[in-house]
Design a protein around this motif. Structure first.
Motif, PDB file in Angstrom:
ATOM      1  N   TRP A 226       0.834  -1.194   0.000  1.00 52.77           N
ATOM      2  CA  TRP A 226       0.000   0.000   0.000  1.00 52.77           C
ATOM      3  C   TRP A 226       0.873   1.249   0.000  1.00 52.77           C
ATOM      4  CZ3 TRP A 226      -5.141   0.601  -0.653  1.00 52.77           C
ATOM      5  CH2 TRP A 226      -5.950  -0.532  -0.511  1.00 52.77           C
ATOM      6  N   TYR A 227       0.365   2.316  -0.651  1.00 55.25           N
ATOM      7  CA  TYR A 227       1.056   3.593  -0.701  1.00 55.25           C
ATOM      8  C   TYR A 227       0.089   4.695  -0.265  1.00 55.25           C
ATOM      9  CZ  TYR A 227       5.017   1.438  -2.987  1.00 55.25           C
ATOM     10  OH  TYR A 227       6.117   0.648  -3.247  1.00 55.25           O
ATOM     11  N   TYR A 228       0.634   5.637   0.526  1.00 56.67           N
ATOM     12  CA  TYR A 228      -0.158   6.727   1.083  1.00 56.67           C
ATOM     13  C   TYR A 228       0.301   8.047   0.474  1.00 56.67           C
ATOM     14  CZ  TYR A 228      -1.630  10.241   4.507  1.00 56.67           C
ATOM     15  OH  TYR A 228      -2.143  11.349   5.109  1.00 56.67           O
ATOM     16  N   ARG A 229      -0.656   8.823  -0.033  1.00 53.20           N
ATOM     17  CA  ARG A 229      -0.348  10.127  -0.615  1.00 53.20           C
ATOM     18  C   ARG A 229      -0.252  11.141   0.528  1.00 53.20           C
ATOM     19  NH1 ARG A 229      -0.745  12.098  -5.967  1.00 53.20           N
ATOM     20  NH2 ARG A 229      -1.089  14.358  -6.132  1.00 53.20           N
ATOM     21  N   GLN A 230       0.951  11.427   0.955  1.00 55.01           N
ATOM     22  CA  GLN A 230       1.168  12.255   2.135  1.00 55.01           C
ATOM     23  C   GLN A 230       1.275  13.740   1.828  1.00 55.01           C
ATOM     24  OE1 GLN A 230       4.891  11.002   3.875  1.00 55.01           O
ATOM     25  NE2 GLN A 230       5.923  10.874   1.900  1.00 55.01           N
ATOM     26  N   MET A 231       1.475  14.087   0.559  1.00 52.78           N
ATOM     27  CA  MET A 231       1.615  15.482   0.162  1.00 52.78           C
ATOM     28  C   MET A 231       0.650  15.788  -0.990  1.00 52.78           C
ATOM     29  SD  MET A 231       4.077  16.739   2.100  1.00 52.78           S
ATOM     30  CE  MET A 231       4.617  18.206   1.218  1.00 52.78           C
TER      31      MET A 231
END
Length: 268
Positions: A226-231
């Motif tokens: 999983w990847y999280y869009r932090q910006m």
């Protein structure tokens, strides 16, 4: 003249013994025949009961209201593990004397996002392989006139058929700090036009229904991560439709997930 004993006949005792042996043999054969017939009949009864029970269990799953909480205890190498979930119990047969029970973990027949990806990828073939009766039945369950290739229809079908009408929930312990405490649902998306070659992406957000396409969580099925869009702003799933400008493909998104480490964070 010398007399000879005639041994060609049978004595009464011998006749009675032979009759007794024949009777026993016939009894054994008859018993075996009727036992076999009874077993075959029981087998047919169990099979028919099982088919009917499966239909009723499926109907109970789809209605979403017939599950009962349950627990299964598994012992492996001396370790005891309790598995919580739900079960549906039905009874079949002429006298309702054949019990059947389905147990599954909390609402997920396809528990992993990779399973969900593969299932969504195969939805066009799933619809093609349906009989006309099945297609009509599912169209009625989904409140449609007929089934056709559509991201919304694929999603509604999967949510109802595979997940008890509730998308699986993202584990709290795996959420980034900014999302902890929220209920985040894992769900599929198929790019437009939907079909065998269309891009499929698994994402997660707070909404269960179609039409809510903003997300900060994207699943990479190629590396099971999983990847999280932090910006920046939320990623919008509909940017993967062929009418979007600019159009985003899975190839482009995959490259961003792995190379733009400022925007996207890999979740361990």
């Amino acid at each position: 003249m010398k007399l000879h004993k005639d041994n060609r006949g049978m004595t009464l005792v011998e006749v009675m013994a032979a009759g007794l042996i024949l009777t026993i043999a016939l009894t054994v054969l008859a018993t075996g025949f009727f036992t076999a017939a009874r077993l075959l009949g029981d087998g047919d009864r169990l099979k028919n009961g099982g088919d009917q029970a499966e239909e009723r269990i499926d109907a109970a799953d789809l209605s979403g209201g017939s599950d009962s909480p349950g627990r299964v205890v598994i012992v492996a190498d001396g370790t005891v593990v309790d598995v919580d979930g739900n079960y549906v119990a039905v009874e079949e047969g002429a006298d309702g004397d054949i019990p059947f029970r389905l147990f599954r973990t909390e609402g997920n027949r396809y528990p992993s996002p990779l399973d969900m990806y593969q299932r969504m990828k195969g939805m066009p073939e799933t619809l093609r392989s349906m009989s006309s009766e099945e297609s009509k039945e599912w169209a009625e369950k989904l409140g449609l006139g007929h089934l056709y290739n559509s991201n919304d229809i694929f999603r509604n079908f999967m949510r109802l058929a595979d997940y008890g009408n509730v998308w699986p929930v993202f584990p709290q312990e795996s959420l980034p700090d900014a999302l902890k405490g929220k209920t985040i649902y894992i769900q599929p998306f198929m790019a437009n036009p939907p079909g065998d070659d269309a891009d499929v992406v698994i994402f997660a957000n707070e909404y269960m229904q179609n039409g809510h396409w903003n997300t900060r969580l994207i699943y990479d099925h190629e590396c099971d991560a999983w990847y999280y869009r932090q910006m920046g702003s939320d990623f919008r799933m509909t940017s993967m439709n062929n009418t979007s400008n600019p159009q985003v493909t899975w190839e482009i998104l995959h490259e961003q997930l792995h190379n733009d480490t400022v925007t996207w964070q890999h979740l361990e």
